[in-house]
Motif scaffolding. Structure first.
Motif, mmCIF file in Angstrom:
data_model
loop_
_atom_site.group_PDB
_atom_site.id
_atom_site.type_symbol
_atom_site.label_atom_id
_atom_site.label_comp_id
_atom_site.label_asym_id
_atom_site.label_seq_id
_atom_site.Cartn_x
_atom_site.Cartn_y
_atom_site.Cartn_z
ATOM 1 N N ASN A 12 -3.412 -51.461 12.112
ATOM 2 C CA ASN A 12 -2.913 -50.372 12.940
ATOM 3 C C ASN A 12 -4.116 -49.610 13.495
ATOM 4 O O ASN A 12 -5.265 -49.904 13.127
ATOM 5 C CB ASN A 12 -1.921 -49.500 12.161
ATOM 6 C CG ASN A 12 -2.568 -48.696 11.042
ATOM 7 O OD1 ASN A 12 -3.792 -48.613 10.915
ATOM 8 N ND2 ASN A 12 -1.726 -48.103 10.214
ATOM 9 N N ILE A 18 -1.652 -54.507 8.452
ATOM 10 C CA ILE A 18 -0.207 -54.650 8.646
ATOM 11 C C ILE A 18 0.090 -56.145 8.534
ATOM 12 O O ILE A 18 -0.432 -56.954 9.301
ATOM 13 C CB ILE A 18 0.235 -54.137 10.037
ATOM 14 C CG1 ILE A 18 -0.213 -52.693 10.266
ATOM 15 C CG2 ILE A 18 1.740 -54.307 10.221
ATOM 16 C CD1 ILE A 18 0.391 -51.670 9.338
ATOM 17 N N LEU A 61 6.180 -54.869 18.634
ATOM 18 C CA LEU A 61 4.828 -54.669 18.121
ATOM 19 C C LEU A 61 3.868 -54.697 19.304
ATOM 20 O O LEU A 61 3.768 -55.705 20.002
ATOM 21 C CB LEU A 61 4.453 -55.768 17.124
ATOM 22 C CG LEU A 61 5.322 -55.886 15.871
ATOM 23 C CD1 LEU A 61 4.852 -57.059 15.014
ATOM 24 C CD2 LEU A 61 5.301 -54.589 15.072
ATOM 25 N N GLU A 80 -3.124 -44.549 20.999
ATOM 26 C CA GLU A 80 -1.869 -44.306 20.290
ATOM 27 C C GLU A 80 -1.260 -42.970 20.713
ATOM 28 O O GLU A 80 -0.062 -42.882 20.997
ATOM 29 C CB GLU A 80 -2.120 -44.342 18.781
ATOM 30 C CG GLU A 80 -0.847 -44.244 17.968
ATOM 31 C CD GLU A 80 -1.107 -44.357 16.474
ATOM 32 O OE1 GLU A 80 -0.306 -45.030 15.805
ATOM 33 O OE2 GLU A 80 -2.090 -43.755 15.981
ATOM 34 N N LYS A 84 2.372 -42.273 22.755
ATOM 35 C CA LYS A 84 3.408 -41.379 22.219
ATOM 36 C C LYS A 84 3.715 -40.244 23.192
ATOM 37 O O LYS A 84 4.871 -39.952 23.465
ATOM 38 C CB LYS A 84 2.961 -40.815 20.868
ATOM 39 C CG LYS A 84 3.005 -41.843 19.767
ATOM 40 C CD LYS A 84 2.551 -41.282 18.434
ATOM 41 C CE LYS A 84 2.628 -42.393 17.398
ATOM 42 N NZ LYS A 84 2.219 -41.989 16.072
ATOM 43 N N THR A 90 7.484 -45.032 19.814
ATOM 44 C CA THR A 90 7.607 -44.898 18.359
ATOM 45 C C THR A 90 7.473 -46.243 17.662
ATOM 46 O O THR A 90 7.356 -46.292 16.444
ATOM 47 C CB THR A 90 8.950 -44.255 17.957
ATOM 48 O OG1 THR A 90 10.025 -45.089 18.408
ATOM 49 C CG2 THR A 90 9.088 -42.858 18.548
ATOM 50 N N PHE A 91 7.507 -47.345 18.425
ATOM 51 C CA PHE A 91 7.321 -48.657 17.788
ATOM 52 C C PHE A 91 5.856 -48.817 17.382
ATOM 53 O O PHE A 91 4.981 -48.136 17.924
ATOM 54 C CB PHE A 91 7.801 -49.805 18.693
ATOM 55 C CG PHE A 91 7.126 -49.919 20.038
ATOM 56 C CD1 PHE A 91 5.879 -50.516 20.176
ATOM 57 C CD2 PHE A 91 7.764 -49.450 21.184
ATOM 58 C CE1 PHE A 91 5.270 -50.643 21.416
ATOM 59 C CE2 PHE A 91 7.167 -49.573 22.435
ATOM 60 C CZ PHE A 91 5.913 -50.167 22.543
ATOM 61 N N PRO A 92 5.583 -49.685 16.416
ATOM 62 C CA PRO A 92 4.215 -49.824 15.914
ATOM 63 C C PRO A 92 3.234 -50.356 16.954
ATOM 64 O O PRO A 92 3.523 -51.327 17.663
ATOM 65 C CB PRO A 92 4.352 -50.826 14.762
ATOM 66 C CG PRO A 92 5.788 -50.829 14.399
ATOM 67 C CD PRO A 92 6.537 -50.508 15.658
ATOM 68 N N MET A 94 -0.852 -51.602 17.293
ATOM 69 C CA MET A 94 -1.940 -52.113 16.483
ATOM 70 C C MET A 94 -3.275 -51.653 17.051
ATOM 71 O O MET A 94 -3.347 -51.068 18.128
ATOM 72 C CB MET A 94 -1.889 -53.645 16.433
ATOM 73 C CG MET A 94 -0.590 -54.207 15.898
ATOM 74 S SD MET A 94 -0.252 -53.679 14.204
ATOM 75 C CE MET A 94 1.531 -53.736 14.194
#
Length: 161
Positions: A12, A18, A61, A80, A84, A90-92, A94
């Protein structure tokens, strides 16, 4: 081939490992992303799909990549935060990776081999998408210009398989 997907690890943005095996049993959409690309508005559609189907074992992802015209120049933390703030992601997401060349992330090397592209296997641009079935089988590859909303029927088929 299906179990192989679950053998991969990514990090991440904070550098924590992950495991893809954490997503076993889910339908997964793997996407190479960039925050400063003409296709960046696709984040909104990807987040919409995630919100609509996350309770039905679907996940997106995002794998940021700066290999295409330097369109992901931000640090991992800034990337990141931008996703947002600007797109409600809100999804992961990397850590930034390479998707082509000698330093390509092993997951993308595997996906390109499992689902070859048209003419060449390399990733052509940001927002190339790979749909993975609940058992880890790579099902379908989508071009960068394929809008997330147009993948919805394939997601539903995979969820109902």
């Amino acid at each position: 081939m299906s179990a192989q997907f679950y053998s991969f690890t990514a990090q991440n943005p904070q550098g924590n490992d992950i495991q893809m095996s954490d997503f076993e049993g889910k339908v997964i959409l793997v996407v190479n992303t960039a925050t400063q690309c003409g296709l960046t508005p696709q984040f909104d559609g990807l987040e919409g799909l995630f919100q609509k189907y996350k309770e039905k074992d679907f996940i997106v992802l995002g794998f940021p990549c700066n290999q295409f015209a330097g369109q992901e120049p931000l640090s991992n933390d800034d990337m990141e935060a931008t996703c947002k703030l600007n797109h409600g992601v809100t999804f992961p997401l990397m850590k930034k990776i390479d998707v082509n060349g000698g330093d390509a992330h092993p997951l993308f090397s595997y996906l390109k081999k499992a689902l070859p592209g048209t003419l060449v296997n390399s990733i052509k641009w940001n927002f190339t998408k790979f749909l993975i079935g609940k058992d880890g089988t790579p099902l379908k590859r989508y071009s960068p210009t394929t809008k997330p909303e147009s993948i919805e029927n394939d997601i539903l088929k995979a969820l109902n398989a």
